[in-house]
Design an enzyme around this catalytic site. Sequence first.
Site, short mmCIF file in Angstrom:
data_model
loop_
_atom_site.label_atom_id
_atom_site.label_comp_id
_atom_site.label_asym_id
_atom_site.label_seq_id
_atom_site.Cartn_x
_atom_site.Cartn_y
_atom_site.Cartn_z
N TYR A 146 51.69 -37.45 -21.35
CA TYR A 146 51.79 -37.79 -19.93
C TYR A 146 53.21 -37.58 -19.43
CZ TYR A 146 51.06 -40.52 -15.64
OH TYR A 146 50.97 -40.93 -14.34
N LYS A 150 54.48 -34.81 -16.56
CA LYS A 150 55.09 -35.20 -15.29
C LYS A 150 56.52 -34.68 -15.18
CE LYS A 150 51.56 -37.47 -13.65
NZ LYS A 150 50.83 -36.98 -12.46
#
Length: 241
Positions: A146, A150
């Site tokens: 994750y 990002k």
Amino acid sequence: MNFSGTSVIITGAGKGIGRATALMLAERGADVVALSRTQADLDSLHAEAGCRGIAVDLADTAAARTAMRTAGCCDHLVNCAGTNVLESVLDMTEEGYEAVMGINLRAALVCAQEFAKARIAAGGGGAIVNVTSIAGHRGFPDHVCYAASKAGLEGATRVMAKELGLHGIRVNALAPTVTMTELAAAAWSDPSKSEPMLVRHPSGRFAEVEDVARAICVLLSADAGFVSGAVLPVDGGFLAV
């Protein structure tokens, strides 16, 4: 802040931040094209706010391109679709990596590419907001893929701002803290994990989806007409501590 006469494509519009953004922009006059995997969510958005829905699994690159072309040439794009698989560095799997990177990064790039091509063919202009995360700025356990997705999207945002700015397209990113969505509830439901995080917020709370939606509206608006290539934290002061 009025968006009458403008059109906006929102990915991940069925739930969470994407849904709040779709409802807020529709309320402020925008013609919203909502992309989501779940037809029931799109149906309820249409009933509630008149949003035009396109059901698509953005993990399928060909389907993502088709959906963007079906949406047509709009004024703005909000890349809000996101997912997470909670895995540590040592436990990371290929399946988890592909699931997270495919939605959070590859799909966002594909949607931005299709949006930009349509805008340029129409003479340029418009704005993109990529929703990232403070996980791209701070290390949180079990968020390895994750965080990478990002942080990667923020890097891509700067490249897009430089390249697409030549065509009058502004591109910014917005990095929320923990936001009270279904995805966040799964990741932060354990008090032993959430409480140490919460005390690092001078605001004394996590974000609500409307906090993030309002910031997206600002970045899309003419009031931010000279803002491009920026990453705006929406974190209640978390990164300042």
